[in-house]
Structure formats: C-alpha cells, structure tokens
Design an enzyme around this catalytic site. Structure first.
Site, PDB file in Angstrom:
ATOM      1  CE  LYS A   1      -3.996  -1.999   2.246  1.00 49.08           C
ATOM      2  NZ  LYS A   1      -4.843  -2.025   3.461  1.00 49.08           N
ATOM      3  CD  GLU A   2       1.892   4.121  -4.599  1.00 48.72           C
ATOM      4  OE1 GLU A   2       3.097   3.823  -4.645  1.00 48.72           O
ATOM      5  OE2 GLU A   2       1.296   4.597  -5.575  1.00 48.72           O
TER       6      GLU A   2
ATOM      7  CE  LYS B   1      -0.118  11.056  -8.664  1.00 47.23           C
ATOM      8  NZ  LYS B   1      -0.741  10.045  -9.553  1.00 47.23           N
TER       9      LYS B   1
END
Length: 159
Positions: free
Chosen positions: A70-71, A83
């Site tokens: 997960k990021e 970003k």
C-alpha cells in the site's frame, strides 16, 4: 543506510498535458493495463487521487518478493507538477526498508514549447541489518511506468 535513484525521459507534449496523466489516478489504470507483467491490479483504498489517497498495488502472479503493498500519495502538487508516494504497508517495508518513496515530476522544457521532461526518482532508507536489500532497489520499474504512459497516452518516441 539511504539512497536515491533518478531517471528522466523527454516527452513531446506540453507539461500541462503530461501532468493530466501523471498527476491523476489515470496513471494507476495505465500501469495495470500496460505493464501486466509487473502489476495485476491497483485498488483505491481511500481518497480521490489527491494528497493522502491510499492505493493498494498488487504484483503480477509469479513475480519475486511480496505480493502487494500500500502506498500513500504524500504530495500531489498540481502547480509544480510533482507527485510523491510513500509505501506505508508491505512491499519494501517487509524487507527492512524504513522509507520507500517514489517521486514523479513533470518539468516544462525551457524554450521548447510542446515538450517536457518527466523525472522519476526513488528515495529509500533501510535498517543497517537489512543493508544487503539495497540491491533490490531499481529505477527500471519507474522508467517502465514513465515510458508506458508515453506510449499509451501520447504515442511519442522518447529518447
């Protein structure tokens, strides 16, 4: 131990057009469709693609290492076209890394209307006892993502 890797590609579209893809959730869809040998699925866990959005990325079956991670999108800066995502669960964190950050920047080329540079970088920190795992860090998947976006969205040769 810490390190940083970086690579740039030239894109023959205006920075504003490139950012529409690199700065949005559309990037995740392109990654899964264009790089099925690396990623099988990306799910939005929470958020709308802005800062603090959490994504769950799943590696393709048969790839070495963890099955997913997960990021969190730590920065989505539309004005500066930057970003930054950080792994917050699984993936490199399971291998002794205390930080694994990916940054994408879209840079307007001075004097070159209609062209921009996309820079991808990885920053990482890992515990000393896991220092050998630094060899697992590669900029190549980030470059593959940058190039895939170019092919899928802009049909442009890159140099």
């Amino acid at each position: 131990m810490e390190g940083r890797l970086s690579e740039e590609i030239e894109v023959k579209v205006p920075a504003s057009e490139a950012w529409k893809v690199y700065g949005s959730l559309q990037l995740s869809k392109i990654v899964v469709e264009g790089l099925p040998s690396i990623f099988s699925k990306v799910e939005v866990v929470d958020g709308d693609g802005s800062t603090r959005t959490i994504l769950h990325l799943f590696f393709a079956p048969g790839t070495a290492g963890p099955s997913s991670f997960k990021e969190k999108l730590a920065v989505v800066d539309d004005e500066n076209r930057v970003k930054v995502s950080e792994v917050v669960e699984g993936g490199y964190l399971d291998l002794g890394f205390t930080l694994y950050r990916i940054c994408m920047e879209v840079i307007e080329e001075e004097g070159q209307k209609g062209e921009c540079i996309v820079r991808g970088s990885i920053e990482y920190e890992l515990r000393e006892e896991a220092a050998a795992n630094a060899a697992l860090v590669s900029i190549e998947p980030v470059v593959a993502v940058m190039q895939d976006v170019v092919w899928d969205c802009f049909f442009t040769d890159f140099e």
